[in-house]
Enzyme design. Sequence first.
Site, mmCIF file in Angstrom:
data_model
loop_
_atom_site.group_PDB
_atom_site.id
_atom_site.type_symbol
_atom_site.label_atom_id
_atom_site.label_comp_id
_atom_site.label_asym_id
_atom_site.label_seq_id
_atom_site.Cartn_x
_atom_site.Cartn_y
_atom_site.Cartn_z
ATOM 1 N N HIS A 124 0.867 -1.190 0.000
ATOM 2 C CA HIS A 124 0.000 0.000 0.000
ATOM 3 C C HIS A 124 0.903 1.238 0.000
ATOM 4 O O HIS A 124 2.024 1.186 0.513
ATOM 5 C CB HIS A 124 -0.834 -0.057 1.284
ATOM 6 C CG HIS A 124 -1.897 0.990 1.402
ATOM 7 N ND1 HIS A 124 -1.638 2.269 1.827
ATOM 8 C CD2 HIS A 124 -3.229 0.926 1.184
ATOM 9 C CE1 HIS A 124 -2.771 2.959 1.859
ATOM 10 N NE2 HIS A 124 -3.756 2.177 1.462
ATOM 11 N N ASP A 201 3.161 -4.491 8.152
ATOM 12 C CA ASP A 201 1.930 -3.713 7.988
ATOM 13 C C ASP A 201 0.760 -4.695 8.099
ATOM 14 O O ASP A 201 0.479 -5.447 7.173
ATOM 15 C CB ASP A 201 1.969 -3.020 6.619
ATOM 16 C CG ASP A 201 0.629 -2.388 6.232
ATOM 17 O OD1 ASP A 201 -0.355 -2.552 6.983
ATOM 18 O OD2 ASP A 201 0.579 -1.758 5.163
ATOM 19 N N GLN A 204 -4.339 -5.205 6.729
ATOM 20 C CA GLN A 204 -5.302 -6.124 6.095
ATOM 21 C C GLN A 204 -5.288 -7.523 6.701
ATOM 22 O O GLN A 204 -6.079 -8.365 6.285
ATOM 23 C CB GLN A 204 -5.031 -6.226 4.590
ATOM 24 C CG GLN A 204 -5.310 -4.954 3.822
ATOM 25 C CD GLN A 204 -6.777 -4.538 3.848
ATOM 26 O OE1 GLN A 204 -7.669 -5.322 4.151
ATOM 27 N NE2 GLN A 204 -7.035 -3.274 3.543
ATOM 28 N N LYS A 227 -10.223 -1.023 10.371
ATOM 29 C CA LYS A 227 -10.267 -2.215 9.517
ATOM 30 C C LYS A 227 -10.706 -3.437 10.316
ATOM 31 O O LYS A 227 -10.870 -4.516 9.767
ATOM 32 C CB LYS A 227 -8.888 -2.496 8.918
ATOM 33 C CG LYS A 227 -8.240 -1.312 8.239
ATOM 34 C CD LYS A 227 -8.415 -1.310 6.753
ATOM 35 C CE LYS A 227 -7.524 -0.249 6.127
ATOM 36 N NZ LYS A 227 -7.940 0.133 4.788
ATOM 37 N N CYS A 365 -4.913 2.738 -3.599
ATOM 38 C CA CYS A 365 -3.707 3.206 -2.902
ATOM 39 C C CYS A 365 -2.556 2.220 -3.015
ATOM 40 O O CYS A 365 -1.778 2.045 -2.078
ATOM 41 C CB CYS A 365 -3.978 3.507 -1.433
ATOM 42 S SG CYS A 365 -5.259 4.706 -1.188
HETATM 43 N N1 PMP Z 1 -1.647 -0.727 4.538
HETATM 44 C C1 PMP Z 1 -2.574 -1.490 3.959
HETATM 45 C C2 PMP Z 1 -2.192 -2.855 3.480
HETATM 46 C C3 PMP Z 1 -3.887 -1.015 3.835
HETATM 47 O O1 PMP Z 1 -4.807 -1.767 3.244
HETATM 48 C C4 PMP Z 1 -4.211 0.268 4.323
HETATM 49 C C5 PMP Z 1 -5.621 0.830 4.208
HETATM 50 N N2 PMP Z 1 -6.204 0.689 2.937
HETATM 51 C C6 PMP Z 1 -3.203 1.029 4.909
HETATM 52 C C7 PMP Z 1 -1.945 0.495 5.002
HETATM 53 C C8 PMP Z 1 -3.457 2.397 5.442
HETATM 54 O O2 PMP Z 1 -4.311 2.352 6.531
HETATM 55 P P1 PMP Z 1 -4.928 3.691 7.127
HETATM 56 O O3 PMP Z 1 -5.501 4.452 5.969
HETATM 57 O O4 PMP Z 1 -5.972 3.204 8.071
HETATM 58 O O5 PMP Z 1 -3.826 4.425 7.809
#
Ligand code: PMP
Length: 408
Positions: A124, A201, A204, A227, A365
């Site tokens: 991401h 990270d 997910q 999430k 993203c």
């Molecule tokens: N890493 C991953 C794998 C994600 O899916 C996401 C959210 N789509 C994020 C980071 C970022 O999370 P947040 O927007 O809640 O900070």
Amino acid sequence: HPAFDVHAVRRDFPILQERINGKQLVWLDNAATTHKPRQVIERIAYFYEHENSNIHRAAHELAARATDAYEHAREVARRFINAPDVHEIIFVRGTTEAINLIAKAWGGQHVQEGDEIIVSNLEHHANIVPWQQLAQAKGAKLRVIPVDDQGQVLLDEYRKLINDRTKVVSVAHVSNVLGTVVPVKEIVDIAKCHGITTVIDGAQSIAHTPVDVQDIGADFFVFSGHKIFGPTGIGVLWGKRDVLENMPPWQGGGNMIADVTFEKTVFQPLPNTFEAGTGNIADAVGLGAALEYVERLGIHNISHYEHALVDYGMAQLAAIAGVRLIGTVPGKASVLSFVLDGYSTDEVGQILNAEGIAVRTGHHCAQPILRRFGVETAVRPSLAFYNTFDEIDQLVQIIQRLAGQRRH
Ligand code: PMP
């Protein structure tokens, strides 16, 4: 057969009764954010009705209640990821803030000119941009582990990227585009042999697979509350105690100090070192309630049920002529990305919305991984334990109909 009753569980989520364009909502956008059970909504309301105060620095009763609620949530978060020590749980705004904190505070101290940072192709943007910024500021280099055509990271290529300038490896546990479950334990083991710091990270993975940070063995594991059926604006940064204790504070201000003069500040010990200012107290409490909710259902039960749903959905979509699935690693978690010949991903998203079905379309993203598969955007249905086989059927029927009417 799930070990929990999906229809009973759905009644805990008021928003699932919502009607969209005259149809009952089908929420297949769980990778973007999840819905909140009554238990979380009511816990936050209870906080504001009976406990609201700033924490840690008052003699009065409500400060004690608010502090107890906040620290209870920290203990629940510790237990949820099996961290050894509650002081290692830092509340942050979410995954993005956590990775920025690590890149700035740890990276600022340890990464020098000529050093190397490893991420994977499926990250991401939140696990790319902070490291890229660090690399630019320091004159360091960002190296990228490639993925195969199914969407799994290539461990042999990863091994080849490591050298004596490698300082940190930061990878997703589960891809938000492909659903790939990344072999983080192996990645961490290999890094450890070379004395390299590791960041996972967990944005997910946290709601879909069991997480045991001691088993994974990384130095850092981070996730977002929203999430995992908790509120937005709250998340967790877990780090190994000795790593956190040797890391300089990120932000300065109240709550993180023990003593301040104009000459010098003495900082509070963990976790306060990294919690400057008034935090998101109510939402931390809400996150604690969300984690307790998931504990009661059982993450193993959730994972088992969702895998059955994903496998069912993948098989149904794969059978439709004109559908190309993006991300086909066996055992993948919760995400069913695809493109449909003859339709833009926006068109598919709008047609599904007209039927009450919410999916994400766009680049999610994570542009580098979509480009790895030769597309700029994808349709991304993503699941949670409150989704049903019937909802998958509704999705599949519409995609089948569109495929049948396909323009060329
Ligand atoms: N890493 C991953 C794998 C994600 O899916 C996401 C959210 N789509 C994020 C980071 C970022 O999370 P947040 O927007 O809640 O900070």
